[in-house]
Design an enzyme around this catalytic site. Structure first.
Site: not given
Ligand code: NI
Length: 178
Positions: A136-137, A140, A46, A51, A94-95
């Site tokens: 989660h997304e 963000h 995701g 991000q 998480c990236l």
């Molecule tokens: Ni993330």
């Protein structure tokens, strides 16, 4: 399509609230495609627009396993309409917080309304990994990272380690032998 640089914590842009898109047009579709390419390359399941430094309410997701056909999802202005009282725990990463994972408890099922890549209003009710990933997304988009769901102790430990790792990466090469 183009691969975009991914911001990592503590970048201030990750803590801001993203703005809704007016409509899903060619510009937003290109953003979605670039985000998918970036996510697959990372690799991740995701990615949210903040991000990649774009403060707009756009997320992409693909939770298909490696042995399955890709199932890319493109969501603009996603809104959680309903969430179950039943909870589920997943080991999340998480990236934007590379190499750190922690168990996060969230509602097990959600119903989400969003605009798809054709600017059509859609609803999706789901559970399991996809429900967790969507939450989660969407977090963000509101400037919330998975570590914000942890105790202050755990959160600070992860963020400190991340800052340390980032610092050592930025040291000039000769520092390693001096
Ligand atoms: Ni993330």
């Amino acid at each position: 399509m183009a691969k975009l640089p991914i911001l990592t914590a503590p970048d201030a842009r990750l803590k801001q609230r993203a703005k809704p898109v007016d409509k899903v047009d060619d510009r937003v579709r290109k953003l979605m495609d670039d985000m998918l390419e970036t996510m697959y390359a990372a690799p991740g399941i995701g990615l949210a627009a903040p991000q990649v430094g774009v403060l707009e309410r756009v997320i992409v997701i693909d939770v298909a396993r490696e042995d399955e056909e890709p199932q890319p999802l493109r969501l603009a202005n996603p809104e959680i309409l309903w969430q179950s009282e039943e909870l589920a725990t997943y080991d999340e990463g998480c990236l934007s917080i590379p190499d750190h994972y922690a168990e996060v408890v969230r509602p097990k099922q959600v119903r989400v309304r969003y605009l798809d890549q054709d600017n059509e209003i859609r609803e999706l009710e789901t559970d399991g990994l996809l429900a967790t990933c969507i939450q989660h997304e969407i977090d963000h988009l509101d400037g919330t990272l998975f570590v914000d769901h942890l105790s202050a102790l755990k959160r600070n430990m992860i963020l400190r380690k991340l800052a340390k790792a980032r610092k050592s990466e930025q040291l000039p090469a000769y520092a390693a032998v001096s």
